[in-house]
Design a protein around this motif. Structure first.
Motif, PDB file in Angstrom:
ATOM      1  N   PRO A 254       0.899  -1.274  -0.040  1.00  0.00           N
ATOM      2  CA  PRO A 254       0.017  -0.100   0.012  1.00  0.00           C
ATOM      3  C   PRO A 254       0.977   1.372   0.106  1.00  0.00           C
ATOM      4  O   PRO A 254       1.954   1.445   0.792  1.00  0.00           O
ATOM      5  N   ASN A 255       0.524   1.978  -0.791  1.00  0.00           N
ATOM      6  CA  ASN A 255       1.326   3.511  -1.407  1.00  0.00           C
ATOM      7  C   ASN A 255       2.743   3.231  -1.764  1.00  0.00           C
ATOM      8  O   ASN A 255       3.559   4.226  -1.880  1.00  0.00           O
ATOM      9  N   GLU A 270      -8.630  -0.655   4.654  1.00  0.00           N
ATOM     10  CA  GLU A 270      -8.752   1.003   4.471  1.00  0.00           C
ATOM     11  C   GLU A 270      -8.349   1.334   3.111  1.00  0.00           C
ATOM     12  O   GLU A 270      -8.808   2.186   2.292  1.00  0.00           O
ATOM     13  N   TYR A 271      -6.943   0.901   2.795  1.00  0.00           N
ATOM     14  CA  TYR A 271      -6.321   1.446   1.674  1.00  0.00           C
ATOM     15  C   TYR A 271      -6.917   0.681   0.325  1.00  0.00           C
ATOM     16  O   TYR A 271      -7.213   1.592  -0.666  1.00  0.00           O
ATOM     17  N   LEU A 272      -7.094  -0.517   0.480  1.00  0.00           N
ATOM     18  CA  LEU A 272      -8.012  -1.179  -0.853  1.00  0.00           C
ATOM     19  C   LEU A 272      -9.394  -0.564  -1.128  1.00  0.00           C
ATOM     20  O   LEU A 272      -9.736  -0.220  -2.292  1.00  0.00           O
ATOM     21  N   VAL A 273     -10.053  -0.162   0.045  1.00  0.00           N
ATOM     22  CA  VAL A 273     -11.511   0.446  -0.127  1.00  0.00           C
ATOM     23  C   VAL A 273     -11.197   1.788  -0.666  1.00  0.00           C
ATOM     24  O   VAL A 273     -12.010   2.354  -1.702  1.00  0.00           O
ATOM     25  N   VAL A 274     -10.514   2.671  -0.250  1.00  0.00           N
ATOM     26  CA  VAL A 274     -10.545   3.987  -0.625  1.00  0.00           C
ATOM     27  C   VAL A 274      -9.438   4.448  -1.423  1.00  0.00           C
ATOM     28  O   VAL A 274      -9.848   5.294  -2.506  1.00  0.00           O
ATOM     29  N   GLN A 275      -8.449   3.818  -1.829  1.00  0.00           N
ATOM     30  CA  GLN A 275      -7.385   4.051  -2.588  1.00  0.00           C
ATOM     31  C   GLN A 275      -6.975   3.022  -3.808  1.00  0.00           C
ATOM     32  O   GLN A 275      -6.176   3.423  -4.473  1.00  0.00           O
ATOM     33  N   GLY A 276      -7.495   1.973  -3.390  1.00  0.00           N
ATOM     34  CA  GLY A 276      -7.104   0.860  -4.286  1.00  0.00           C
ATOM     35  C   GLY A 276      -7.309   1.007  -5.839  1.00  0.00           C
ATOM     36  O   GLY A 276      -8.474   1.409  -6.265  1.00  0.00           O
ATOM     37  N   ARG A 277      -6.158   0.980  -6.559  1.00  0.00           N
ATOM     38  CA  ARG A 277      -6.212   1.259  -8.005  1.00  0.00           C
ATOM     39  C   ARG A 277      -6.773  -0.046  -8.854  1.00  0.00           C
ATOM     40  O   ARG A 277      -6.413  -1.172  -8.459  1.00  0.00           O
ATOM     41  N   GLU A 278      -7.175   0.156 -10.038  1.00  0.00           N
ATOM     42  CA  GLU A 278      -7.379  -0.910 -10.951  1.00  0.00           C
ATOM     43  C   GLU A 278      -6.285  -1.838 -11.173  1.00  0.00           C
ATOM     44  O   GLU A 278      -6.525  -2.888 -11.052  1.00  0.00           O
TER      45      GLU A 278
END
Length: 983
Positions: A254-255, A270-278
């Motif tokens: 993540p990040n 939280e990262y996958l839900v909010v920021q996870g990219r295609e």
């Protein structure tokens, strides 16, 4: 690079190949034999094998790396020569690691040295076996994966013990349990297909926060795991005099480089839900825990990780939006590859720096074609969640998503390219995917592939890559979305502007410009005012304004296409109305907009479906997930494979065991999809009314069977593994004359002496009805009518077989009516315990063959026919095909009377063969006039066809002008008169 950079080689994923599964040709030959000829034959033209004091090794003659390692360690040629006689295994590696690790005051340095020496041995054995044609591709990739897992797990154990002396062990603040570092292998490691010079992509995770305990000092769990992770990376990647074990890439965390080296599960979620990219969805397809899984904590955290990542990777709906996303990602990767190779990547195999991984027709394109099936459908079909590329392709063939011939081309190319990749890397232990540029290197690689020269190798490579490139371009090409005439949304904007300019008092007379309404009329629409009002309402609606920019662009394209397609139909106005209803229904589902944008042929089939039937239009609008079925041309032409359907349905239900809502949705989606396939064949005129009814009845049987099995597994009160319980079908289902929206007339029987059986089966029946009739997010399954059970609505929901037998045979005070015996003429066992089903069929035969008084039976049936007519009055001048005199009910009652009266002497009449066949049978037996029997059978067929068409047109009542069926009704009345002697 950060985690948002999709062009990194770490961002993509590759395939999993299980040991012994893939890597050989159809004859079992190693891939080099499939390529250009047997290696042993062409090897004679290359370098001589090197003799190390009696140990003759090809690896030293073709691999500069192997030669250096073998010369540096005098004992190594003997070890390699002996090990190369058998397949590489993890057990052999473990034994070698024990032998290589020497006692030392500095344990970490000792382990470093042992791991690097082990890696050299594994590499040399793999190269030797591969070049001799003894190792499959699966063995090589599996061995490198085993080596990585062994080194990670051994390193974690040693480093954990070392840190414990000072800091103790990390403890979870909530559970109080000792915590472990969860190492997730991504990419090639996660897919169990490491190549011989691959990096390993890792992510470090932990479950709970807390502090270490039991040491002289304390650290937070977060600090501890970061420290442990850094030391593990150093242990594996640090370059010493013995080389390195694996290069470690941590950029998929993540990040990326900006994120902490180790993160908690909560942070990951939280990262996958909010920021996870295609692109991270593609990466996590391969994600797999590679640290030790032999402790309860490790098993639990691995299961928790799967629960976190599965919804992120696999959407619950059909996700066609991934096609555009993969197209964009691939373009970025191809562009980056071109920059790195001087702009020549992807131009052809003869270019000096062609990249076999990222270039046209390369490994990555094959992986993307496999992943598109996973990402689109993996949320609904767990079978597609496997990691190996070749296994995904096999599932795609099994599911009918990919033609077998195309899959074979992709698999052949994939195996060849992966073998070639290894030979490029064998030369100098370099992470390269570029073809060599010097004649010397080219010849060596060609010979390593079993080819006589470079030209033979490149010819074979071109022949394999061209079909891959063509398939990729066909899959991911950007379809031409421009409509024939762009009427929307510009048309509405023009209309609004015209209305604004006409508000002034000095405006008089019509516009000199062609009005928006006129443009719609010119396009072929009659009710242009109504259509313009509808379009104007869409343009000003909150739903339309709330669409994302990309969804609005797609919606606009589809509205234009809909206008164009509808205008070509004879009833353009009704077709466009249905089209707009449909598009509005799917407007908030980006995946459906993507599907229709990416596949113009699906849009064409939507137009045909909406035009052909109002009922079909409403059905598709209610269940837009059925759009996916419009892409499967084979399924739209072929007959259902019911055994395969039942197996597939059982697999999906079992995979969701315990998840009741998901299982109910699976049942509904599968039923809707199969119904829609039947409907599409029906609209194309490929099926008769009888064939439609047979298929819908067979489908209902399959759904009932699957529901019975699934609900029984969920029933907490069950007293045995398999229920002694059966479903008996009556009415249209019993006679295999089911329609698209027919109720299921069913009863439940059981035969079980267990003392709790009545209560258990009553609870089971209630649960079954709930599963069959509940409306879920996926829609509804069936409406169920249980009124034909003994004593009707007042009777028990489920009946013991013995009680049912006594009731039907009229033993005792509580007995069946004549109409209930009429109903038995169209009854059959359809699901559940086959032994009970056989007993029911025998009982039915016995009941139907009982002697009966002709006059009494005639009076009973005539009286019942009168009651039915009273219950269905027809105040219109039209003829009701079912209930009016001379219609379908008259035919059915006549057949039932003949069956009940004559089965005793003519047992063939007890067959549940349908009204038309039974009429013909009765005519041939001389019970009724044979020519009249045929005419009435034809009338029944005609009535059913008309009824079916009217239902497809959305008409609730099946009524037609009386003169349209005057001849048929006359035949029916004549038969009724002949049999019953009444009008």
């Amino acid at each position: 690079m950060t985690a948002s950079d999709p062009t990194s080689s770490a961002a993509g994923t590759t395939a999993e190949i299980q040991p012994g599964q893939y890597g050989a040709g159809a004859t079992g030959q190693p891939l080099c034999d499939m390529a250009c000829g047997a290696f042993a034959t062409t090897a004679a033209t290359g370098p001589e094998p090197v003799d190390f004091e009696g140990h003759v090794l090809y690896s030293a003659s073709y691999s500069h790396y192997a030669r250096r390692v073998l010369l540096a360690r005098p004992e190594l040629p003997g070890i390699v020569s002996a090990a190369a006689a058998q397949p590489l295994t993890r057990a052999w590696m473990s034994e070698r690691l024990k032998a290589l690790q020497e006692p030392s005051a500095d344990m970490e340095e000792s382990v470093k040295r042992a791991l690097r020496r082990l890696r050299a041995e594994v590499m040399c054995v793999a190269i030797e076996r591969d070049l001799r044609g003894h190792a499959t591709l699966a063995e090589v990739t599996g061995a490198m994966t085993d080596l990585a897992e062994l080194c990670i797990q051994h390193g974690l154990a040693m480093l954990g013990d070392d840190l414990a002396a000072t800091y103790g062990r990390p403890v979870g603040e909530q559970s109080g349990e000792v915590q472990e570092l969860v190492v997730v292998g991504m990419g090639k490691l996660g897919g169990r297909e490491l190549n011989v010079s691959s990096d390993i992509d890792l992510i470090f995770l932990y479950d709970e926060d807390g502090e270490t305990a039991g040491g002289t000092r304390s650290l937070s769990n977060h600090e501890y795991f970061i420290r442990l992770g850094r030391r593990l990376i150093n242990l594996l990647a640090d370059v010493t005099g013995d080389g390195y074990v694996f290069r470690v890439d941590m950029r998929l965390r993540p990040n990326g480089d900006a994120g902490p080296l180790a993160c908690s599960f909560g942070m990951l979620e939280e990262y996958l839900v909010v920021q996870g990219r295609e692109w991270e969805r593609y990466a996590w397809i391969k994600g797999r825990v590679v640290s030790a899984l032999d402790t309860p904590h490790a098993e639990r955290t691995a299961a928790l990780l799967a629960r976190l990542t599965t919804p992120f990777v696999f959407r619950r709906y059909l996700d066609y939006g991934v096609i555009a996303a993969i197209r964009s990602l691939h373009a970025q990767i191809r562009s980056e590859a071109a920059k790195r190779s001087g702009g020549l990547a992807g131009h052809g195999v003869n270019q000096r720096s062609f990249n076999i991984k990222l270039g046209r027709g390369g490994i990555r394109e094959i992986e993307f074609m496999a992943q598109v099936f996973q990402l689109i459908r993996g949320g609904q079909d767990p079978a597609l969640r496997v990691r190996p590329t070749l296994e995904v392709l096999a599932v795609a063939v099994d599911r009918g998503l990919l033609p077998a011939a195309q899959a074979a081309q992709l698999c052949d190319a994939y195996r060849f390219l992966r073998q070639l990749e290894h030979r490029l890397q064998y030369r100098d232990d370099a992470q390269t995917h570029h073809l060599p540029t010097t004649p010397e290197e080219q010849l060596a690689v060609a010979q390593m592939m079993g080819c006589a020269d470079w030209a033979a190798l490149t010819a074979r490579l071109a022949a394999l890559q061209e079909p891959v490139a063509q398939q990729f371009e066909a899959t991911f090409s950007d379809p031409d979305a421009s409509p024939c005439e762009a009427l929307w949304p510009g048309l509405v904007l023009e209309d609004q502007q015209a209305r604004t300019t006409q508000d002034g008092p000095d405006q008089s007379g019509p516009d000199t410009e062609v009005s928006p309404c006129q443009r719609l009329q010119d396009a072929g629409f009659t009710d242009c005012t109504g259509l313009l009002d509808r379009l104007r309402a869409i343009a000003t609606s909150l739903r339309y304004r709330a669409l994302s920019e990309s969804s609005r662009v797609r919606f606009d394209q589809l509205v234009n296409r809909a206008l164009d397609l509808a205008a070509r139909q004879k009833d353009a106005d009704s077709t466009i109305t249905r089209f707009i209803d449909f598009l509005e229904a799917i407007s908030r589902r980006a995946s459906y907009l993507s599907l229709l944008s990416e596949y113009p042929q699906a849009m064409d089939r939507v137009a045909h479906t909406l035009h052909a039937s109002r009922w079909a239009a409403a059905y598709l609008t209610r269940h837009p997930q059925l759009l996916d079925e419009l892409l499967d041309s084979d399924a739209l032409a072929g007959a259902p494979d019911w055994p395969a359907f039942r197996r597939r349905l059982a697999e999906r239900l079992l995979a969701a065991d315990g998840q009741i809502e998901q299982q109910m949705d699976i049942l509904r989606r599968e039923h809707h999809a199969e119904t829609f396939r039947i409907l599409l064949q029906d609209l194309q005129g490929l099926l008769t009314v009888e064939q439609i009814a047979d298929r819908l009845s067979d489908l209902a049987d399959a759904m009932l069977e699957a529901t019975l099995e699934t609900v029984w597994r969920q029933l907490a009160t069950r007293h045995c593994d398999t229920p002694r319980f059966a479903v008996i079908a009556y009415g249209r289902l019993g006679g295999k004359e089911l329609g698209y929206a027919s109720d299921l007339d069913i009863i439940f029987l059981y035969e079980d002496e267990h003392e709790r059986a009545p209560d258990v089966y009553a609870a089971y029946a209630r649960r079954l009805i709930t599963w069959l009739t509940s409306h879920t997010a996926a829609g509804s399954l069936f409406d169920v009518d249980m009124r034909l059970r003994p004593n009707g609505a007042a009777g028990l929901l489920v009946t013991s077989f013995d009680a049912f037998r006594r009731y039907q045979l009229r033993e005792g005070d509580n007995t069946a009516w004549v109409w209930e015996h009429q109903a038995l003429t169209r009854a059959r066992f359809c699901a559940g315990d086959a032994a009970i089903g056989a007993r029911f069929e025998a009982l039915r035969d016995e009941i139907l063959r009982q002697p009966r008084d002709a006059a009494a039976l005639r009076d009973e049936i005539v009286q019942m026919r009168g009651k039915v007519a009273e219950g269905h009055p027809n105040p219109t001048p039209l003829f009701d095909l079912k209930h009016d005199r001379g219609g379908m009910v008259d035919i059915e009652f006549t057949v039932q009377y003949l069956v009940l009266l004559h089965s005793g002497t003519h047992p063939q009449l007890t067959r549940n063969a349908g009204n038309i066949a039974l009429l013909r049978e009765a005519g041939e037996l001389g019970l009724i006039d044979a020519p009249l029997a045929v005419q009435v059978g034809d009338a029944y067929r005609q009535f059913r066809a008309l009824q079916h068409q009217l239902r497809l047109d959305g008409q609730g009542q099946a009524r037609v002008p009386a003169e349209q069926v005057a001849e048929q009704t006359a035949h029916v009345r004549a038969l009724w008169q002949a049999v019953f002697g009444a009008g």
